[in-house]
Scaffold this motif. Structure first.
Motif, PDB file in Angstrom:
ATOM      1  N   ARG A 268       0.801  -1.231   0.000  1.00 13.79           N
ATOM      2  CA  ARG A 268       0.000   0.000   0.000  1.00 13.79           C
ATOM      3  C   ARG A 268       0.828   1.273   0.000  1.00 13.79           C
ATOM      4  NH1 ARG A 268      -0.671  -1.773   5.468  1.00 13.79           N
ATOM      5  NH2 ARG A 268       0.350  -0.351   6.931  1.00 13.79           N
ATOM      6  N   ALA A 269       2.138   1.163   0.178  1.00 12.33           N
ATOM      7  CA  ALA A 269       2.949   2.358   0.425  1.00 12.33           C
ATOM      8  C   ALA A 269       3.192   3.208  -0.814  1.00 12.33           C
ATOM      9  CB  ALA A 269       4.289   1.960   1.027  1.00 12.33           C
ATOM     10  N   ASP A 270       3.137   2.593  -1.997  1.00  9.72           N
ATOM     11  CA  ASP A 270       3.473   3.315  -3.233  1.00  9.72           C
ATOM     12  C   ASP A 270       4.890   3.875  -3.139  1.00  9.72           C
ATOM     13  OD1 ASP A 270       3.062   4.228  -5.801  1.00  9.72           O
ATOM     14  OD2 ASP A 270       2.180   6.128  -5.154  1.00  9.72           O
ATOM     15  N   ARG A 271       5.800   3.048  -2.616  1.00  3.49           N
ATOM     16  CA  ARG A 271       7.205   3.407  -2.487  1.00  3.49           C
ATOM     17  C   ARG A 271       8.066   2.226  -2.950  1.00  3.49           C
ATOM     18  NH1 ARG A 271       4.861   7.473  -1.391  1.00  3.49           N
ATOM     19  NH2 ARG A 271       5.386   9.072   0.152  1.00  3.49           N
ATOM     20  N   VAL A 272       9.319   2.511  -3.254  1.00  5.90           N
ATOM     21  CA  VAL A 272      10.262   1.440  -3.553  1.00  5.90           C
ATOM     22  C   VAL A 272      10.510   0.653  -2.265  1.00  5.90           C
ATOM     23  CG1 VAL A 272      12.633   0.900  -4.254  1.00  5.90           C
ATOM     24  CG2 VAL A 272      11.342   2.697  -5.433  1.00  5.90           C
ATOM     25  N   VAL A 273      10.551  -0.674  -2.404  1.00  3.62           N
ATOM     26  CA  VAL A 273      10.730  -1.555  -1.246  1.00  3.62           C
ATOM     27  C   VAL A 273      12.026  -2.338  -1.402  1.00  3.62           C
ATOM     28  CG1 VAL A 273       9.797  -3.560  -0.034  1.00  3.62           C
ATOM     29  CG2 VAL A 273       8.260  -1.739  -0.814  1.00  3.62           C
ATOM     30  N   ARG A 274      12.797  -2.397  -0.329  1.00  2.00           N
ATOM     31  CA  ARG A 274      14.035  -3.176  -0.332  1.00  2.00           C
ATOM     32  C   ARG A 274      13.760  -4.515   0.353  1.00  2.00           C
ATOM     33  NH1 ARG A 274      17.846   0.702   0.930  1.00  2.00           N
ATOM     34  NH2 ARG A 274      17.798   1.034  -1.324  1.00  2.00           N
ATOM     35  N   LEU A 275      13.873  -5.582  -0.423  1.00  2.00           N
ATOM     36  CA  LEU A 275      13.618  -6.930   0.078  1.00  2.00           C
ATOM     37  C   LEU A 275      14.925  -7.679   0.297  1.00  2.00           C
ATOM     38  CD1 LEU A 275      10.755  -8.336  -2.216  1.00  2.00           C
ATOM     39  CD2 LEU A 275      10.533  -7.457   0.111  1.00  2.00           C
ATOM     40  N   ARG A 276      15.029  -8.342   1.434  1.00  2.00           N
ATOM     41  CA  ARG A 276      16.051  -9.386   1.586  1.00  2.00           C
ATOM     42  C   ARG A 276      15.301 -10.688   1.406  1.00  2.00           C
ATOM     43  NH1 ARG A 276      18.907 -12.216   5.714  1.00  2.00           N
ATOM     44  NH2 ARG A 276      17.628 -11.267   7.347  1.00  2.00           N
TER      45      ARG A 276
ATOM     46  N   GLU B 246       9.547  -2.444  -7.034  1.00  2.00           N
ATOM     47  CA  GLU B 246       8.435  -1.500  -7.092  1.00  2.00           C
ATOM     48  C   GLU B 246       7.129  -2.303  -7.058  1.00  2.00           C
ATOM     49  OE1 GLU B 246       8.970   0.882 -10.601  1.00  2.00           O
ATOM     50  OE2 GLU B 246      11.135   1.077 -10.261  1.00  2.00           O
ATOM     51  N   PRO B 247       6.440  -2.358  -5.902  1.00  2.00           N
ATOM     52  CA  PRO B 247       5.233  -3.179  -5.768  1.00  2.00           C
ATOM     53  C   PRO B 247       4.137  -2.785  -6.762  1.00  2.00           C
ATOM     54  CG  PRO B 247       6.039  -2.539  -3.618  1.00  2.00           C
ATOM     55  CD  PRO B 247       6.814  -1.736  -4.629  1.00  2.00           C
ATOM     56  N   LEU B 248       3.536  -3.798  -7.370  1.00  2.00           N
ATOM     57  CA  LEU B 248       2.471  -3.580  -8.346  1.00  2.00           C
ATOM     58  C   LEU B 248       1.159  -4.237  -7.924  1.00  2.00           C
ATOM     59  CD1 LEU B 248       4.538  -4.256 -11.594  1.00  2.00           C
ATOM     60  CD2 LEU B 248       3.892  -2.028 -10.653  1.00  2.00           C
TER      61      LEU B 248
ATOM     62  N   ARG C 195       9.615   7.314  -4.233  1.00  2.00           N
ATOM     63  CA  ARG C 195       8.361   7.039  -4.931  1.00  2.00           C
ATOM     64  C   ARG C 195       8.694   6.687  -6.390  1.00  2.00           C
ATOM     65  NH1 ARG C 195       3.048   8.398  -3.918  1.00  2.00           N
ATOM     66  NH2 ARG C 195       3.676   9.783  -2.208  1.00  2.00           N
ATOM     67  N   PRO C 196       8.356   5.481  -6.840  1.00  2.00           N
ATOM     68  CA  PRO C 196       8.721   5.079  -8.203  1.00  2.00           C
ATOM     69  C   PRO C 196       7.794   5.677  -9.241  1.00  2.00           C
ATOM     70  CG  PRO C 196       7.470   3.333  -7.166  1.00  2.00           C
ATOM     71  CD  PRO C 196       7.650   4.405  -6.118  1.00  2.00           C
ATOM     72  N   ALA C 197       8.249   5.664 -10.480  1.00  2.00           N
ATOM     73  CA  ALA C 197       7.380   6.060 -11.585  1.00  2.00           C
ATOM     74  C   ALA C 197       6.229   5.062 -11.697  1.00  2.00           C
ATOM     75  CB  ALA C 197       8.173   6.095 -12.890  1.00  2.00           C
ATOM     76  N   GLN C 198       5.081   5.542 -12.085  1.00  2.00           N
ATOM     77  CA  GLN C 198       3.908   4.672 -12.174  1.00  2.00           C
ATOM     78  C   GLN C 198       4.068   3.678 -13.316  1.00  2.00           C
ATOM     79  OE1 GLN C 198       0.194   6.738 -12.562  1.00  2.00           O
ATOM     80  NE2 GLN C 198      -1.024   4.916 -12.180  1.00  2.00           N
ATOM     81  N   ARG C 199       3.782   2.409 -13.020  1.00  2.00           N
ATOM     82  CA  ARG C 199       3.826   1.366 -14.031  1.00  2.00           C
ATOM     83  C   ARG C 199       2.447   0.714 -14.124  1.00  2.00           C
ATOM     84  NH1 ARG C 199       9.113   0.004 -15.378  1.00  2.00           N
ATOM     85  NH2 ARG C 199      10.720   0.668 -13.880  1.00  2.00           N
ATOM     86  N   VAL C 200       2.112   0.230 -15.288  1.00  2.00           N
ATOM     87  CA  VAL C 200       0.854  -0.471 -15.504  1.00  2.00           C
ATOM     88  C   VAL C 200       1.142  -1.972 -15.548  1.00  2.00           C
ATOM     89  CG1 VAL C 200      -1.097  -0.835 -17.057  1.00  2.00           C
ATOM     90  CG2 VAL C 200      -0.143   1.471 -16.752  1.00  2.00           C
ATOM     91  N   LEU C 201       0.486  -2.723 -14.665  1.00  2.00           N
ATOM     92  CA  LEU C 201       0.659  -4.167 -14.630  1.00  2.00           C
ATOM     93  C   LEU C 201      -0.346  -4.820 -15.569  1.00  2.00           C
ATOM     94  CD1 LEU C 201       1.961  -6.706 -13.395  1.00  2.00           C
ATOM     95  CD2 LEU C 201       0.210  -6.602 -11.602  1.00  2.00           C
TER      96      LEU C 201
END
Length: 231
Positions: A145-153, A167-169, A207-213
């Motif tokens: 829900r954050a609409d932010r870049v997420v760093r995953l381990r 970038e969560p979609l 905040r990443p650029a908007q992408r369309v899934l």
């Protein structure tokens, strides 16, 4: 404002001025919709059992019993049971904490008798789960829900660990597993990350650029995607 929020808003607006009537025109102005839309909404509330009636005349309008509440959207017992079952099915999901509090809130705003009936019915329904208690980080939901870049381990199926900026979609649930669908910057493409393989989840400030899934980006070979809210 979506229709569900507007229905709740109409009930509270009429309660606030009860026993004085409120005209359809004033309600339409208040909620920034047409008079016809207000009339349809009021009709829907009346059919769901909310005590609203119309007073005729130049100063007339809609009136509600001041003691009335909209126990979630005027749920029938079957609808309330379905909501509780749906929320209960999320017990091992990344949304488990929100589902638990939502179930409590659902019962809290229902009339006491209806809530007791819904609870009694829900107590007859159980989920058969395996003994393995897979844990999906609660931060999974925040990442979605954050609409932010997420760093995953992340640990993949072969046990290899990596740190990835994604970038969560969206999200997909299948057979008790939850996947975060995201644009992976390492792979420069859409990837699915299984929740129980996430070792840590950090929501960054970027905040990443908007992408369309697109469905074809997922390359799903088996099964059919069904949205949570059917049209």
């Amino acid at each position: 404002m979506n229709r569900t929020d507007r229905l709740y808003g109409l009930v509270e607006e009429l309660r606030a001025v009860s026993p004085q009537p409120r005209s359809a025109r004033r309600l339409a102005e208040r909620f920034e919709v047409s008079v016809r839309t207000i009339e349809r909404d009021i009709s829907a509330l009346q059919h769901s059992g909310v005590p609203i009636w119309a007073e005729p005349g130049r100063t007339g309008g809609y009136v509600i019993d001041a003691s009335a509440t909209l126990g979630p959207a005027g749920f029938t017992p079957d609808e309330a049971l379905a909501v509780l079952i749906g929320l209960g099915s999320l017990g091992r999901s990344p949304f488990r904490h929100a589902a638990h509090t939502a179930a409590r809130k659902t019962l809290a705003v229902m009339p006491v008798g209806d809530a007791a009936r819904a609870s009694a019915l829900a107590s007859r329904v159980h989920f058969l789960e395996d003994d393995e208690d897979t844990v999906v980080p609660a931060e999974f939901a925040a990442a979605l829900r954050a609409d932010r870049v997420v760093r995953l381990r992340y640990r993949d199926a072969d046990g290899a660990e990596s740190v990835r900026d994604v970038e969560p979609l969206g999200s997909i649930g299948k057979d008790g597993q939850w996947y975060l669908i995201a644009w992976c910057r390492m792979r420069d493409g859409v990837r699915a990350f299984r929740g129980d393989r996430m070792l840590s989840v950090e929501v960054t400030d970027e905040r990443p650029a908007q992408r369309v899934l697109r469905s074809e980006d997922l390359a799903i070979q088996y099964g059919r995607l069904r949205p949570v809210l059917d049209e």
